[in-house]
Design a protein around this motif. Structure first.
Motif, PDB file in Angstrom:
ATOM      1  N   ARG A 125       0.834  -1.206   0.000  1.00  0.00           N
ATOM      2  CA  ARG A 125       0.000   0.000   0.000  1.00  0.00           C
ATOM      3  C   ARG A 125       0.866   1.251   0.000  1.00  0.00           C
ATOM      4  NH1 ARG A 125      -3.292  -1.460   3.981  1.00  0.00           N
ATOM      5  NH2 ARG A 125      -2.253  -0.236   5.559  1.00  0.00           N
ATOM      6  N   PHE A 126       1.973   1.153   0.705  1.00  0.00           N
ATOM      7  CA  PHE A 126       2.901   2.271   0.810  1.00  0.00           C
ATOM      8  C   PHE A 126       3.415   2.681  -0.571  1.00  0.00           C
ATOM      9  CE2 PHE A 126       7.197   3.990   1.574  1.00  0.00           C
ATOM     10  CZ  PHE A 126       6.875   4.986   2.479  1.00  0.00           C
ATOM     11  N   TYR A 127       3.647   1.700  -1.441  1.00  0.00           N
ATOM     12  CA  TYR A 127       4.214   2.000  -2.749  1.00  0.00           C
ATOM     13  C   TYR A 127       3.174   2.155  -3.847  1.00  0.00           C
ATOM     14  CZ  TYR A 127       8.764   1.136  -0.767  1.00  0.00           C
ATOM     15  OH  TYR A 127       9.879   1.231   0.003  1.00  0.00           O
ATOM     16  N   THR A 128       2.043   1.444  -3.736  1.00  0.00           N
ATOM     17  CA  THR A 128       1.097   1.446  -4.854  1.00  0.00           C
ATOM     18  C   THR A 128      -0.272   2.008  -4.491  1.00  0.00           C
ATOM     19  OG1 THR A 128       0.250  -0.739  -4.339  1.00  0.00           O
ATOM     20  CG2 THR A 128       2.166  -0.650  -5.776  1.00  0.00           C
ATOM     21  N   GLY A 129      -0.583   2.112  -3.193  1.00  0.00           N
ATOM     22  CA  GLY A 129      -1.911   2.567  -2.808  1.00  0.00           C
ATOM     23  C   GLY A 129      -2.957   1.480  -2.879  1.00  0.00           C
TER      24      GLY A 129
END
Lengths: 263, 310
Positions: A125-129
């Motif tokens: 989630r941190f990198y792609t949402g």
């Protein structure tokens, strides 16, 4: 012939059966007790069941639990059966390692998997949402732990089959598709059904992994029971538990009898 | 004749697959393996990676730099206490489950009528299929301070005994529900079917003739048990112990809904992950039971634990 089982051993065994069932019976009995608090019996009532049916939260949780269990069982049965069949039919390098890895979800405590998935979701989630916590992430998590169980059950059922049956199909000029469709699949079907039933009940019963991968909107029945019961014993929870036990009982007793009439 | 089969084989996708078993294998195993790689190994790696990060105690921020500091924190006396407590509990529960499961499994296997046997078998499975939370929660009714057990013991005049037991250090507490004894009872109860089923599977494979032979050779009942039945049931016992041990080691629901303020591994993970936000420590905490279980499994496998069940 053999000596009979000594009476004392029989007695001990039935006492242990009692131990297995007593707590469940108590819940069922107390779901009909009129008293809201305490253990004194003040009269028979169906009130707690009625108030349960009027509780919107319970309906929402039931719906989520069923959607989660159905979707995850469908996907994991498909993937797990492929894996189980591949492991049964073929030899390939790394097979031993794969079999060892498959045992991991069965023996590693649930909480390890739960935390691992939570961190993984956070990381992605941190990198792609993607992977906002909710029913979607719970479905992915359930599929992941179900696959191993399905593959193990399907493979062990296939191993009971006579390998000559598949060879006979080829001898009789069946092509690979016909062999799969008319020989392997029907023979594997009871195993696949048993595996799907196991996956389904595992999903419905799962609390730990659901608890860590759920979002604010994706309440399921086990999570509801956990959060309510922590505040204290309520008769509604007794009623809900009794209904859940009855449902699984009907499911489990009803299914194997219909899917495997012979053997 | 030969020519036509060749042609149909070439046009037939399945014929093509038949001649390329590696490709077939890839199609079969590809989807599940890719899934497990992403959603199973991925998370485990994320977990391992996190355990090498460290939470700065002053700023409360997680330093994303590889260090062993978190593992050092894991070895502080308070945390070691948690491991010792959890391991002791897992061991005690496993041993007690063996003691309870064996007579039951033996009776199930030796009962003559197949019908009755099937019924008993299903009766062991059913509690397993009814929600685990509900079964834990039922014990709150029984063990609470004003619970059913207190009520019953008061009626038969044994409450003095219970108070004495509850005063024992390490086992007791203010009431059964918040004592280690209470936690032990509930663990014993919820994991019992996991021990019964593998032992039953192992005993099922002991041929009657072996027991007869043992009797013919003049063995007493207990000698037959000690030298014939027990060794043959050992793989089943080991397989069951893998389940009871692992399930006890990682559980947080039982100690959380019953226990007192002294933590077990599962609770510690929950607390570090949730309330205190120390995710690296929570991750390091889970690495320990995972390591213990992998070693346990390897030992059990070497001793033949899974030959009788799978």
């Amino acid at each position: 012939m053999l000596a009979r089982i000594p009476t004392w051993l029989r007695g001990v065994s039935y006492a242990i059966y009692g131990f297995l069932y007593l707590p469940i019976l108590l819940i069922a009995i107390y779901s009909f007790n009129r008293a809201r608090f305490g253990l004194a019996w003040t009269g028979f009532t169906f009130d707690w069941y009625f108030s349960l049916f009027q509780n919107a939260l319970v309906w929402q949780a039931t719906q989520n639990t069923l959607v989660l269990a159905l979707v995850s069982t469908l996907v994991s049965t498909l993937l797990g059966s492929l894996l189980g069949y591949g492991l049964y039919r073929y030899r390939f390098p790394g097979k031993k390692i794969l079999q060892g890895l498959m045992l991991l979800p069965v023996i590693v405590p649930d909480i390890v998997m739960a935390i691992a998935l939570l961190l993984f979701y956070q990381f992605v989630r941190f990198y792609t949402g993607l992977f906002e916590l909710g029913l979607g992430t719970m479905i992915l998590a359930h599929i992941t732990f179900q696959i191993a169980f399905v593959a193990i059950v399907v493979r062990s059922r296939l191993q009971l089959l006579d390998p000559a049956l598949e060879e006979a199909a080829y001898d009789l000029y069946a092509n690979t598709w016909q062999k799969l469709r008319y020989v392997t699949l029907p023979l594997a079907m009871p195993g696949i059904q048993a595996a799907a039933l196991l996956a389904f009940t595992l999903s419905i019963d799962d609390f730990v992994i659901s608890f860590f991968t759920s979002g604010p909107e994706s309440l399921t029945l086990p999570i509801l029971i956990y959060s309510t019961a922590r505040r204290g014993v309520t008769p509604e929870i007794n009623a809900l538990s009794t209904l859940i036990i009855l449902t699984t009982l009907i499911l489990v007793v009803g299914f194997p009898l219909r899917s495997a009439p012979h053997r | 004749m030969i020519k036509t089969t060749q042609i149909s084989d070439q046009t037939d996708l399945f014929g093509f697959l038949y001649r390329h078993p590696t490709l077939t294998l890839a199609i079969l195993l590809g989807p599940p393996l890719i899934w497990l790689l992403i959603f199973y190994l991925g998370p485990l790696l994320a977990l391992l990676l996190q355990s090498f990060y460290h939470l700065d105690p002053f700023t409360g921020l997680i330093l994303r730099k590889l260090t062993l500091a978190t593992y050092r924190e894991l070895l502080t006396p308070a945390n070691v206490d948690i491991f010792v407590r959890s391991l002791t509990m897992a061991l005690a529960v496993t041993l007690a489950d063996i003691v309870l499961a064996f007579p039951l499994a033996y009776t199930m296997v030796r009962l003559a009528s197949p019908r009755w046997k099937g019924f008993l078998y299903l009766s062991v499975l059913l509690p397993l299929w009814s929600s685990y939370l509900i079964r834990v929660y039922a014990w709150k009714l029984i063990l609470a301070k004003e619970g059913i057990l207190t009520y019953l013991l008061a009626h038969v005049g044994l409450q003095g005994w219970m108070e004495k037991i509850l005063q024992l250090p390490g086992i007791g507490g203010p009431s059964l529900a918040v004592s280690n004894l209470g936690i032990f009872l509930v663990f014993l109860y919820v994991w019992l079917p996991y021990m019964i089923l593998p032992i039953q599977a192992a005993l099922e494979r002991v041929p009657d003739s072996l027991i007869e032979a043992s009797a013919d050779l003049g063995a007493q009942g207990w000698q037959t048990f000690r030298y014939v039945i027990f060794p043959l049931a050992l793989p089943g016992i080991l397989a069951g112990s893998v389940f009871t041990f692992s399930l006890t080691l990682g559980d947080f629901v039982v100690p959380y809904s019953l226990g007192n303020s002294s933590y077990f591994i599962g609770q510690a993970v929950l607390a570090f992950q949730g309330t205190s936000g120390n995710i690296p420590l929570a991750a390091a905490f889970t690495v320990v039971p995972m390591g213990i279980m992998i070693v346990y499994l390897l030992v059990a496998k070497r001793l033949g634990a899974f030959e009788s069940v799978s």
